[in-house]
Write an enzyme that holds these catalytic residues in place. Structure first.
Site: not given
Length: 147
Positions: A56, A58, A86, A89
């Protein structure tokens, strides 16, 4: 003199990263990590390219910023991300002890808040920065995929 380095300024840069992800066929999420008005990490989702569900935006930003700073704690940093993080993260952000997270669009289905994730208790959260623009990019992406 007016400070140009606002949350909106940096979120526009995160949106540019999301647009790069969009062009690559990645879910269009972009992220920046900033310290003292200096961008030290600029990333976007890479889950398709790397065939890695943890890639992701992040997570990529945390790794990049940690390498830049030479340490695992993101002291004095701010994360700008186009979509609410999410739960995975949020957990990584918790451990990084990042003091501020700014996100654009809320993720009402998979965001850390609805999934029960938590950020560090000292982390300041600001939501809704350029939320319409961030959400529209996501909506367009998924609408095109569902044709």
């Amino acid at each position: 003199m007016e400070n140009i380095f606002t949350d909106e300024y940096f979120m526009k840069k995160a949106l540019q990263e999301a647009e790069i992800a969009y062009e690559k066929g990645e879910i269009p999420v972009g992220a920046l990590i900033v310290v003292d008005n200096r961008v030290i990490a600029r990333t976007h989702n890479l889950t398709e390219l790397l065939n890695d569900v943890t890639a992701h935006a992040e997570m990529q930003a945390i790794t990049s910023a940690s390498n830049f700073l030479g340490g695992k704690y993101l002291v004095n940093c701010t994360l700008y991300v186009t979509l609410e993080p999410c739960q995975m993260c949020a957990g990584a952000l918790y451990w990084s002890q990042i003091p501020k997270v700014v996100f654009g669009a809320a993720d009402e289905h998979r965001g850390y808040r609805v999934m029960g994730g938590k950020l560090h208790p000292k982390t300041e959260v600001k939501e809704g920065v350029l939320a319409t623009e961030c959400a529209e990019l996501m909506k367009t992406f998924f609408k095109e995929r569902r044709k």
